[in-house]
Write a protein that holds these residues in place. Structure first.
Motif, PDB file in Angstrom:
ATOM      1  N   TRP A 177       1.136  -0.849   0.272  1.00 47.86           N
ATOM      2  CA  TRP A 177      -0.174   0.165   0.093  1.00 47.86           C
ATOM      3  C   TRP A 177       0.761   1.105  -0.351  1.00 47.86           C
ATOM      4  O   TRP A 177       1.539   1.175   0.832  1.00 47.86           O
ATOM      5  N   GLN A 178       1.010   1.736  -0.993  1.00 49.61           N
ATOM      6  CA  GLN A 178       1.619   3.147  -1.416  1.00 49.61           C
ATOM      7  C   GLN A 178       3.358   3.201  -1.008  1.00 49.61           C
ATOM      8  O   GLN A 178       3.793   3.230  -0.604  1.00 49.61           O
ATOM      9  N   SER A 179       3.621   1.826  -1.463  1.00 48.89           N
ATOM     10  CA  SER A 179       5.526   1.840  -1.254  1.00 48.89           C
ATOM     11  C   SER A 179       5.987   2.397  -2.966  1.00 48.89           C
ATOM     12  O   SER A 179       5.478   2.731  -3.601  1.00 48.89           O
ATOM     13  N   LYS A 180       7.255   3.439  -1.981  1.00 46.73           N
ATOM     14  CA  LYS A 180       7.980   3.504  -2.785  1.00 46.73           C
ATOM     15  C   LYS A 180       9.196   3.253  -3.304  1.00 46.73           C
ATOM     16  O   LYS A 180       9.540   2.842  -2.146  1.00 46.73           O
ATOM     17  N   GLY A 181       9.994   3.393  -3.782  1.00 50.38           N
ATOM     18  CA  GLY A 181      11.742   2.998  -4.398  1.00 50.38           C
ATOM     19  C   GLY A 181      12.015   3.721  -5.750  1.00 50.38           C
ATOM     20  O   GLY A 181      11.285   3.838  -6.490  1.00 50.38           O
ATOM     21  N   LEU A 205      -0.159  -8.228  -5.074  1.00 47.61           N
ATOM     22  CA  LEU A 205      -0.898  -6.647  -5.114  1.00 47.61           C
ATOM     23  C   LEU A 205      -0.531  -5.607  -4.368  1.00 47.61           C
ATOM     24  O   LEU A 205       0.188  -5.676  -3.325  1.00 47.61           O
ATOM     25  N   ARG A 206      -0.578  -4.611  -5.461  1.00 49.58           N
ATOM     26  CA  ARG A 206       0.374  -2.949  -4.904  1.00 49.58           C
ATOM     27  C   ARG A 206      -0.880  -1.841  -5.155  1.00 49.58           C
ATOM     28  O   ARG A 206      -1.534  -2.690  -6.941  1.00 49.58           O
ATOM     29  N   ILE A 207      -0.777  -1.452  -4.314  1.00 45.53           N
ATOM     30  CA  ILE A 207      -1.905  -0.085  -5.052  1.00 45.53           C
ATOM     31  C   ILE A 207      -1.376   1.386  -4.416  1.00 45.53           C
ATOM     32  O   ILE A 207      -0.542   0.803  -3.293  1.00 45.53           O
ATOM     33  N   LYS A 208      -1.022   2.014  -5.495  1.00 46.46           N
ATOM     34  CA  LYS A 208      -0.628   2.986  -5.640  1.00 46.46           C
ATOM     35  C   LYS A 208       0.989   2.962  -4.975  1.00 46.46           C
ATOM     36  O   LYS A 208       1.291   3.974  -4.373  1.00 46.46           O
TER      37      LYS A 208
END
Length: 315
Positions: A177-181, A205-208
């Protein structure tokens, strides 16, 4: 954090190079006061001599023979508490005996990847990370999930790792949920470093998610993985725009095996020469976003299917 508290002094005969004795092998150096365009602290460039450190701001050299670390800060200042000297060691392992784990507000910097693994086929492990960061790995990935584990990431980040940011493997499940990299694979010579990637029969499952500046595809799922990515924001690659390995999103299947399937819903890719790289009998199901705009790459045996709505989300 695998950081050492070192005492620096000006190196003899140098103007901007400072040195410190270390009892551990230093793999990376980070300056918390030197932020990139994403407001993330930059890592130092690795060089191989004192002379190179002196001539190169924001660089370091570790002499493994003498166990001395040499650094040159980006603004020529003397090293202070904002300098993180990260050594090569394990960041921790969650093994078979850790059946349910909740971790919040923790930063795992440097070293080898944080590992979430489980070999018990009858008892899937549940792991939750809330507001955690997995960055500056001196070897491989920020976090590596393997085996029969369910891994949930809420607003977690993974930057400047030698390999991937989030790496799922061997039947693991991942929810982001709202991961960043950003800048994963920054100092790596190969072109297979991703912000988030699933391997070998994973479900993700990736969301945003928000990924950019990978040395490779920002999101890549391979080897029979099934994934759903919703409202992704994918920025530019570190690779040249002419390099298909720098496509924003990629997929791959083992030839003749079960197909890799990626469902991409309202995802946007910007700054890449190629938006997608789809090959070896994999299938991309796309709804909304700009992924179908040119330029894009489709290779022999793969399929790209534009859909109006998701009817069957079984895996």
């Amino acid at each position: 954090t695998t950081a050492l508290d070192l005492s620096f002094s000006l190196s003899s005969g140098q103007t901007n190079t400072y040195e410190a004795s270390s009892v551990r092998t230093i793999g990376k150096v980070v300056d918390k006061s030197n932020l990139d365009e994403f407001n993330v602290p930059k890592e130092f460039s690795k060089v191989f001599s004192i002379a190179s450190v002196e001539s190169t701001a924001n660089s370091f050299y570790y002499n493994s023979t003498t166990d001395i670390l040499y650094v040159h800060t980006f603004d020529d200042r003397s090293p202070d508490t904002d300098i993180l000297s990260l050594f090569a060691s394990s960041n921790g392992t969650l093994g078979d005996t850790n059946n349910s784990v909740y971790i919040e507000n923790c930063n795992f910097y440097g070293g080898s990847p944080m590992i979430s693994g489980n070999t018990d086929t009858n008892n899937r492990k549940e792991v939750v990370f809330n507001n955690c960061e997995f960055s500056y790995a001196t070897s491989k990935d920020g976090i590596f999930m393997n085996g029969y584990t369910n891994n949930y990431f809420y607003e977690c980040q993974a930057h400047y790792n030698l390999g991937d940011g989030f790496n799922y493997n061997g039947f693991s499940f991942g929810f982001e949920w709202q991961s960043k990299g950003y800048y994963n694979g920054n100092l790596n010579s190969n072109k297979a470093n991703n912000g988030s990637t699933g391997h070998a029969d994973c479900r993700v499952l990736r969301i945003k998610p928000d990924f950019s500046k990978s040395r490779g595809k920002s999101i890549q799922d391979v080897e029979n993985t099934v994934s759903y990515t919703i409202n992704a924001n994918i920025g530019e690659s570190l690779l040249p725009v002419s390099d298909v390995d720098g496509a924003g999103i990629g997929s791959n299947s083992i030839q003749g095996g079960t197909l890799t399937k990626m469902y991409l819903i309202d995802c946007n890719v910007g700054g890449y020469g190629y938006k997608i790289n789809n090959f070896n009998e994999s299938i991309l199901y796309i709804k909304g976003g700009n992924i179908l705009e040119s330029p894009r790459v489709e290779e022999l045996g793969s399929q790209i299917v534009e859909i109006n709505k998701i009817i069957d989300i079984s895996v």
